[in-house]
Write a protein that holds these residues in place. Sequence first.
Motif, mmCIF file in Angstrom:
data_model
loop_
_atom_site.group_PDB
_atom_site.id
_atom_site.type_symbol
_atom_site.label_atom_id
_atom_site.label_comp_id
_atom_site.label_asym_id
_atom_site.label_seq_id
_atom_site.Cartn_x
_atom_site.Cartn_y
_atom_site.Cartn_z
ATOM 1 N N THR A 195 0.850 -1.197 0.000
ATOM 2 C CA THR A 195 0.000 0.000 0.000
ATOM 3 C C THR A 195 0.881 1.240 0.000
ATOM 4 O O THR A 195 1.745 1.405 0.872
ATOM 5 C CB THR A 195 -0.918 0.021 1.232
ATOM 6 N N VAL A 196 0.652 2.154 -0.964
ATOM 7 C CA VAL A 196 1.558 3.292 -1.135
ATOM 8 C C VAL A 196 1.069 4.567 -0.459
ATOM 9 O O VAL A 196 1.871 5.463 -0.181
ATOM 10 C CB VAL A 196 1.809 3.587 -2.630
ATOM 11 N N MET A 197 -0.219 4.666 -0.211
ATOM 12 C CA MET A 197 -0.730 5.867 0.449
ATOM 13 C C MET A 197 -2.098 5.609 1.040
ATOM 14 O O MET A 197 -2.803 4.671 0.641
ATOM 15 C CB MET A 197 -0.811 7.054 -0.515
ATOM 16 N N ALA A 198 -2.460 6.446 2.015
ATOM 17 C CA ALA A 198 -3.823 6.463 2.551
ATOM 18 C C ALA A 198 -4.393 7.852 2.317
ATOM 19 O O ALA A 198 -3.662 8.863 2.383
ATOM 20 C CB ALA A 198 -3.822 6.136 4.038
ATOM 21 N N ILE A 199 -5.677 7.906 2.025
ATOM 22 C CA ILE A 199 -6.358 9.189 1.829
ATOM 23 C C ILE A 199 -7.593 9.238 2.715
ATOM 24 O O ILE A 199 -8.261 8.220 2.935
ATOM 25 C CB ILE A 199 -6.753 9.416 0.353
ATOM 26 N N GLN A 200 -7.876 10.410 3.252
ATOM 27 C CA GLN A 200 -9.010 10.604 4.161
ATOM 28 C C GLN A 200 -9.824 11.795 3.694
ATOM 29 O O GLN A 200 -9.296 12.897 3.553
ATOM 30 C CB GLN A 200 -8.519 10.847 5.585
ATOM 31 N N ASN A 201 -11.135 11.577 3.452
ATOM 32 C CA ASN A 201 -12.006 12.701 3.098
ATOM 33 C C ASN A 201 -12.128 13.637 4.284
ATOM 34 O O ASN A 201 -12.342 13.215 5.422
ATOM 35 C CB ASN A 201 -13.385 12.198 2.660
#
Length: 569
Positions: free
Chosen positions: A400-406
Amino acid sequence: MSTLLLFTLTVNYDMDMKGVIKMRFNRYGIVLGTALFITVPPALADNFTLTLFHTNDLHGRTDQYPLLITTLNEARERYGEGLLLEAGDIFSGTLYFTEFQGQDALEFMHLMGYDAFVPGNHEFDLGDPEEGHQALAAFFAGADFPILGANLDFSAAPEFADRLGESMSAEPQAGGLYDGIIVEHNGEQIGIFGLSTQDSETISSPGQITISDYREAAEAMVAAFEEQGVNKIIALTHLGYDSDPSVGNDLLLAEHVEGIDIIIGGHSHTQVSPPTLLTENSTGETLTPTVIGQAGEYGQHLGVMQVTFDADGVVVDVSGELLAADEREADSDAVERLAPYTAAIKELRDTQVGAKVISALPNPRHGSGDEQSVRANETALGNLITDAQLHAAQQVAPDTVMAIQNSGGIREAIEVGDVSVGDLIAVQPFGNRLTLLEVTGAELLETFEIALADAPAENGGFLHVSAGVELVYDSRKPVGERVISLKIVQEGAMQAIDAERTYTIATNNFTATGGDSHAVLGAVYDDGRNTIVGNTDWEMLRDYMVERQEIFYKAEGRMSDVAAQQDTE
């Protein structure tokens, strides 16, 4: 023989109803006899006044019900019996909801005696791609009032199968789902139908529940009521008083759909006092009168409205007010009923997780006067949350290369000091689950264009990113052309995203399924390129903080707006 003098007095009554009183006086001004003759025009003789009480957007404030109950009792004593309507968003916002998922609210709603309820967008917050809407189905099953949604279709969701009623009913069942109902009140038939915002498709998780055009649904309901001879029609809406016109609002509903007499609304948290009486459209053309009311937010007010109709069912007068619940004493019986719920959430709220925040983690908003906003700028808290997600994701998917959060899913700040469960649930109250997506570089770039569409203005779809990501954009450029560069750490160095390559990213299930307008991610999810890991958002945050014990986070340039930088030079 005394002389009789005849005087004729004209007296104005409510609704300009005129009566004639004739009195005979002697010459000394003493009344010899009185005859009262009241002449009422036939149409006015058939006037009918409907009393309504209404609430909206409680958002889990269960502790407000004892005050509302007192307010309602006083209102009934003053105004008489009337219909009680709730315009949606009972769900989400407090630990009461997190712990009891609406079942606590039901107990107090039953005490108050609601006649109808329309679901708001937050009623769909707990929608799960696999399990559906179990909490909402349980809420409906426990309700002793009907649920209305003329533009809501629950038929494809199996958890609501035993709730589905006929489109319109004059004998609605408790907890049944209807487009509209006919209620007999003080000898008159009142038609009530529900409308919910299409915004739910992007800001919530309706799943298999579909939401159709509000105006088309309203027109169909007015025609259906009129066919049944019902000429007093109420739209119970969760559209917003003057919300985004692209998805509709109460003012537009009144302007474009003839035949609706009263709109009781929610969603925009607007205090409409006194009620709005709309008699012409935006171009000045005359409309059949429509009354609009909304009672603000969080149970702070009870809306009261009295609407008078003529014999043809046309509104001829309206009055109303918002009664401040906080100015009343709490109902003693309701206080006693509330006590065990409050005790339970206090225990949950006060449980220490074993981590301490060294530097405050604010949650700024432009509406609160802050120059920066969680919905428009990188924040320390956004960085912490995404790092926690990335850490959890890499336990099961190391690539997994990144996490994103709204940003719309980050609700509260965390102050300096020891951290409790209540602190974390307040930050992420929706209980979203960690989801992995396999996206191409092109899809990822397009996703960030969506996230930046409103920059530098606020948008709940603005995305925070985990460590090892570098996003540079220019908010002055046309929408869809704002990303200048997007880089991630690969092989020990920052490298640009390759449009042709596939990457594993982590986010919450709300964003993964297209929430907050992230249609590209929603399409990826629908294409089967997803894995629901299952970790709950606030629990991931807890575990990450506990592992580090002392938390010091700041904004560190993961995202930068070229336009903002040049403005400060």
